[in-house]
Design an enzyme around this catalytic site. Structure first.
Site, PDB file in Angstrom:
ATOM      1  N   CYS A  83      -5.263  -1.654  -2.993  1.00  0.00           N
ATOM      2  CA  CYS A  83      -4.619  -1.359  -1.719  1.00  0.00           C
ATOM      3  C   CYS A  83      -4.764  -2.544  -0.780  1.00  0.00           C
ATOM      4  O   CYS A  83      -5.745  -3.285  -0.839  1.00  0.00           O
ATOM      5  CB  CYS A  83      -5.248  -0.113  -1.081  1.00  0.00           C
ATOM      6  N   CYS A 108      -8.908   1.572   4.820  1.00  0.00           N
ATOM      7  CA  CYS A 108      -9.230   2.780   5.583  1.00  0.00           C
ATOM      8  C   CYS A 108     -10.675   3.191   5.305  1.00  0.00           C
ATOM      9  O   CYS A 108     -11.081   3.337   4.146  1.00  0.00           O
ATOM     10  CB  CYS A 108      -8.283   3.915   5.221  1.00  0.00           C
ATOM     11  N   CYS A 156     -11.356   6.276   2.998  1.00  0.00           N
ATOM     12  CA  CYS A 156     -10.627   6.374   1.726  1.00  0.00           C
ATOM     13  C   CYS A 156     -11.507   6.973   0.638  1.00  0.00           C
ATOM     14  O   CYS A 156     -12.645   6.541   0.431  1.00  0.00           O
ATOM     15  CB  CYS A 156     -10.140   4.990   1.295  1.00  0.00           C
TER      16      CYS A 156
END
Length: 348
Positions: free
Chosen positions: A70, A74, A77
């Site tokens: 990714c 975040c 996550c």
């Protein structure tokens, strides 16, 4: 005691029948159906009950996390970049074919960020295969939206039913704090741009939001109304050991956690949004069928991800027994809905 013994014998017989027809019954290490005192062993009974419930599970809706890579970071996550492995596309297609033969109706591609591998072309080919070749009623994607280009919609949009974009805040600084960003690029600009492409190319638009300490007090009603998604999935921040919690995790999500009451307060504040679909930790943990990058079902019931064997090696029927999937909770949380864009009758 006599009744317990009868029940136990019946469960043993049922387990034997399952084994005779090819359904593997998991063994509890060092235990039998009865303890040394002659009483029913709860751990062994629990395992047999698990097999009984899993034997009937149908993979009607599956989330395939084919990549862990990714471009965002975040902080909460719970499917992090622990590997960079992606199956060869023909192997991925073979697994999808096996799922279709076992009752698959809806496939959801996720990550990581699913558009990151081969600039979205790998994903597009799988989307096309599932809709055109397998004729699945519903094909969907969950993405952060940052790597999607209009050309992708031009090539593959007709094969996609639903595109969900993850957006946790309508404040750019909050998104930066959460980690839902790449450099200083605007996550919200991408969100609104993708929303227009979905309208233009007739793809149902959905929003996913994870409610955490940094957005729990935010009022999102105006922006959600403006974007007008078919569904707004609102998740409570969830800890998964080895992913976003614990010694070997790549994230530390504890600082994002909110209480059940805080989550409920957020839901109450947004109750006027008709498309809101809430999902607490209890609903999330065991009501999703999740396949990892090796096409292994992930059991999240114990707060971590225990993988089954790959469906490519043992088939769907055997692997799903170890998925921890609660089909009743799946139906209770509204996991089955109008998920084909042909049936939504949307005004584009």
């Amino acid at each position: 005691m006599f009744l317990q013994l009868c029940i136990s014998y019946l469960q043993c017989i049922f387990a034997a029948v399952l084994a005779w027809i090819g359904v593997r019954v998991p063994q509890v290490h060092g235990t039998s159906q009865f303890s040394s005192t002659g009483k029913v062993n709860p751990a062994a009974i629990k395992e047999v009950n698990n097999v009984i419930s899993q034997a009937a599970a149908t993979p009607s809706s599956v989330n395939y996390h084919f990549t862990r890579q990714c471009n965002y970071k975040c902080g909460f996550c719970f499917h992090t970049a622990k590997t960079s492995f992606v199956l060869p596309i023909e192997e991925a297609k073979r697994g999808l074919q096996l799922l279709k033969e076992s009752g698959l109706e809806k496939i959801n591609f996720s990550g990581g960020e699913p558009f990151i591998h081969d600039r979205g072309d790998f994903l597009g080919k799988l989307v096309q295969y599932c809709k055109h070749d397998l004729q699945l009623p519903s094909v969907s994607i969950v993405s952060n939206g940052s790597m999607i280009r209009e050309k992708w919609f031009q090539t593959y949009g007709e094969y996609l039913d639903i595109l969900a974009i993850s957006c946790d805040s309508f404040d750019e600084d909050t998104n930066q704090t959460i980690g839902r960003a790449q450099g200083r690029k605007s996550h919200l600009d991408n969100l609104f741009k993708v929303r227009e492409w979905c309208r233009k190319y007739k793809v149902a638009f959905k929003i996913n939001s994870v409610i955490n300490t940094f957005n729990v007090d935010e009022d999102m009603r105006e922006n959600i109304t403006k974007l007008n998604p078919v569904r707004w999935k609102v998740f409570q921040c969830l800890l998964i050991d080895g992913e976003n919690a614990g010694e070997n995790s790549l994230r530390e999500a504890e600082r994002f956690l909110i209480s059940d009451q805080q989550f409920q307060d957020f839901l109450d504040n947004h109750s006027s949004i008709s498309c809101l679909v809430p999902e607490s930790n209890q609903k999330m943990r065991d009501s999703y069928l999740i396949l990892d990058e090796y096409m292994r079902f992930l059991d999240c019931r114990e707060g971590k991800k225990d993988p089954s064997k790959s469906i490519l090696d043992v088939g769907v029927e055997e692997a799903i027994q170890f998925s921890g999937f609660d089909e009743k909770m799946f139906l209770k949380r509204g996991g089955k809905y109008v998920w084909s864009k042909a049936d939504m009758r949307l005004e584009w």
